[in-house]
Write a protein that holds these residues in place. Structure first.
Motif, PDB file in Angstrom:
ATOM      1  N   GLU A  80     -12.171  -5.076  -6.250  1.00 12.31           N
ATOM      2  CA  GLU A  80     -10.972  -4.416  -6.759  1.00 12.31           C
ATOM      3  C   GLU A  80      -9.853  -4.529  -5.734  1.00 12.31           C
ATOM      4  O   GLU A  80     -10.093  -4.717  -4.541  1.00 12.31           O
ATOM      5  N   ILE A  81      -8.640  -4.382  -6.215  1.00 11.84           N
ATOM      6  CA  ILE A  81      -7.488  -4.463  -5.308  1.00 11.84           C
ATOM      7  C   ILE A  81      -7.457  -3.207  -4.453  1.00 11.84           C
ATOM      8  O   ILE A  81      -7.515  -2.090  -4.962  1.00 11.84           O
ATOM      9  N   GLY A  82      -7.354  -3.396  -3.134  1.00 13.36           N
ATOM     10  CA  GLY A  82      -7.392  -2.257  -2.226  1.00 13.36           C
ATOM     11  C   GLY A  82      -6.038  -1.768  -1.802  1.00 13.36           C
ATOM     12  O   GLY A  82      -5.940  -0.888  -0.956  1.00 13.36           O
ATOM     13  N   ALA A  83      -4.978  -2.320  -2.375  1.00 14.43           N
ATOM     14  CA  ALA A  83      -3.635  -1.901  -1.978  1.00 14.43           C
ATOM     15  C   ALA A  83      -3.259  -0.663  -2.761  1.00 14.43           C
ATOM     16  O   ALA A  83      -3.490  -0.575  -3.960  1.00 14.43           O
ATOM     17  N   THR A  84      -2.632   0.266  -2.067  1.00 15.27           N
ATOM     18  CA  THR A  84      -2.145   1.466  -2.741  1.00 15.27           C
ATOM     19  C   THR A  84      -0.756   1.203  -3.295  1.00 15.27           C
ATOM     20  O   THR A  84      -0.276   0.089  -3.299  1.00 15.27           O
ATOM     21  N   SER A  85      -0.076   2.288  -3.739  1.00 13.11           N
ATOM     22  CA  SER A  85       1.095   2.086  -4.600  1.00 13.11           C
ATOM     23  C   SER A  85       2.256   1.410  -3.884  1.00 13.11           C
ATOM     24  O   SER A  85       2.880   0.500  -4.439  1.00 13.11           O
ATOM     25  N   ALA A  86       2.568   1.823  -2.645  1.00 13.10           N
ATOM     26  CA  ALA A  86       3.761   1.262  -2.005  1.00 13.10           C
ATOM     27  C   ALA A  86       3.608  -0.217  -1.660  1.00 13.10           C
ATOM     28  O   ALA A  86       4.507  -1.011  -1.961  1.00 13.10           O
ATOM     29  N   PRO A  87       2.494  -0.657  -1.042  1.00 17.73           N
ATOM     30  CA  PRO A  87       2.353  -2.095  -0.817  1.00 17.73           C
ATOM     31  C   PRO A  87       2.306  -2.895  -2.112  1.00 17.73           C
ATOM     32  O   PRO A  87       2.821  -4.019  -2.177  1.00 17.73           O
ATOM     33  N   LEU A  88       1.717  -2.297  -3.137  1.00 17.32           N
ATOM     34  CA  LEU A  88       1.632  -3.022  -4.407  1.00 17.32           C
ATOM     35  C   LEU A  88       3.009  -3.205  -5.018  1.00 17.32           C
ATOM     36  O   LEU A  88       3.340  -4.269  -5.546  1.00 17.32           O
ATOM     37  N   LEU A 122      -2.026 -10.872  -2.066  1.00 17.70           N
ATOM     38  CA  LEU A 122      -2.010  -9.864  -1.009  1.00 17.70           C
ATOM     39  C   LEU A 122      -2.635 -10.405   0.272  1.00 17.70           C
ATOM     40  O   LEU A 122      -2.160 -10.125   1.387  1.00 17.70           O
ATOM     41  N   ARG A 170       4.771  -4.595   6.125  1.00 17.65           N
ATOM     42  CA  ARG A 170       4.512  -3.191   6.452  1.00 17.65           C
ATOM     43  C   ARG A 170       5.806  -2.422   6.604  1.00 17.65           C
ATOM     44  O   ARG A 170       5.890  -1.250   6.208  1.00 17.65           O
ATOM     45  N   HIS A 172       9.829   5.389  -3.372  1.00 10.49           N
ATOM     46  CA  HIS A 172       9.563   4.121  -4.067  1.00 10.49           C
ATOM     47  C   HIS A 172      10.792   3.597  -4.804  1.00 10.49           C
ATOM     48  O   HIS A 172      10.694   3.064  -5.902  1.00 10.49           O
ATOM     49  N   TRP A 219       7.094  -1.730   2.931  1.00  9.82           N
ATOM     50  CA  TRP A 219       6.459  -0.673   2.155  1.00  9.82           C
ATOM     51  C   TRP A 219       6.473   0.652   2.877  1.00  9.82           C
ATOM     52  O   TRP A 219       6.390   1.706   2.250  1.00  9.82           O
ATOM     53  N   GLU A 225       7.813   3.932   0.964  1.00  7.76           N
ATOM     54  CA  GLU A 225       7.059   5.174   0.908  1.00  7.76           C
ATOM     55  C   GLU A 225       7.916   6.347   1.351  1.00  7.76           C
ATOM     56  O   GLU A 225       7.718   7.478   0.912  1.00  7.76           O
TER      57      GLU A 225
END
Lengths: 164, 86
Positions: free
Chosen positions: A33-41, A88, A100, A111, A103, A107
């Motif tokens: 599964e994709i491990g990126a949270t909302s801001a990097p995504l 990613l 970094r 957003h 995002w 954050e």
């Protein structure tokens, strides 16, 4: 959801929460599964869209045409996930510092992409240089966005670093 | 010339406002991990923040790894409401 005379509130009863720890059956191939949270995504979303457009559109078409939604479109969903993971991965290998910074700014700013243009310009330039992915606004005339009219004091810095 | 004792109450009021404002701001920053608070959260933002919590187990902590830990696959939570039919 504002309730009004014409939009009465749905009845709420006390919720209870359902969890399901059983994994998928073994005949379905497993993808990470994709491990990126909302801001990097959100930051990488336009680049994911640039590279994965065929897979994403395939998946959305399948979802809209299928009767049950999820079960019929697992294969297309696996392709979407793998492609996004590859984007990613590449961004993390080549442009991690700019990523970094962008995002991190997102954050901090609820957003809101329009508040983080100064950090977005180096990211766009770096990704265009190393990954050949350009940000393009969908449903527009398709001009690539590498540079959001960076202010002149900043432009030479960005240019010197990425557009030699 | 106004004696300085007459301006002391103003100083007290200003300092109290300053302390209150700083304290509120510091409390919010402490909660949000150094970021400004999220405002105008809609259903999408709530869903994404719940997903972030499942991924990183901390409020508003972000991670940019491509691959999620293995327990993320089975950590979803659905909310249901009870229906009484009696």
């Amino acid at each position: 959801m504002t309730t009004s005379k014409t939009n009465p509130r749905e009845p709420h009863s006390l919720p209870y929460y359902i969890t399901d720890p059983t994994p998928l059956p073994s005949h379905i191939p497993s993808v990470p599964e994709i491990g990126a949270t909302s801001a990097p995504l959100l930051s990488a979303s336009y680049f994911i869209g640039a590279r994965c457009a065929p897979f994403n559109e395939d998946f959305m078409l399948c979802r809209s045409q299928s009767r049950s939604g999820e079960i019929d479109c697992l294969k297309e969903g696996r392709r979407v996930t793998r492609c996004a993971i590859s984007v990613l991965d590449d961004i993390n290998k080549n442009c991690q510092a700019e990523f970094r910074k962008h995002w991190g700014c997102l954050e901090n700013e609820n957003h809101d992409l329009s508040r983080c243009r100064l950090d977005e310009a180096p990211l766009n330039a770096c990704v265009a240089k190393f990954l050949n992915l350009t940000k393009v606004i969908p449903n527009s005339d398709g001009t690539p966005i590498n540079d959001y009219e960076t202010p002149s004091f900043f432009k030479n810095k960005v240019k010197a670093k990425y557009e030699q | 010339m106004i004696p300085f004792e007459a301006l002391l109450p103003y100083g007290v009021i200003i300092i109290m406002f300053g302390v209150a404002g700083t304290g509120m701001s510091a409390a919010k920053l402490l909660r949000e991990g150094g970021n400004k608070p999220r405002v105008h959260r809609d259903a999408w933002d709530k869903m994404m923040m719940e997903r972030d919590m499942r991924l990183t187990k901390e409020y508003r902590k972000q991670s940019d790894e491509p691959i999620a830990p293995e327990e993320f696959k089975t950590s979803s939570v659905w909310r249901a409401s009870r229906i009484w039919d009696d």
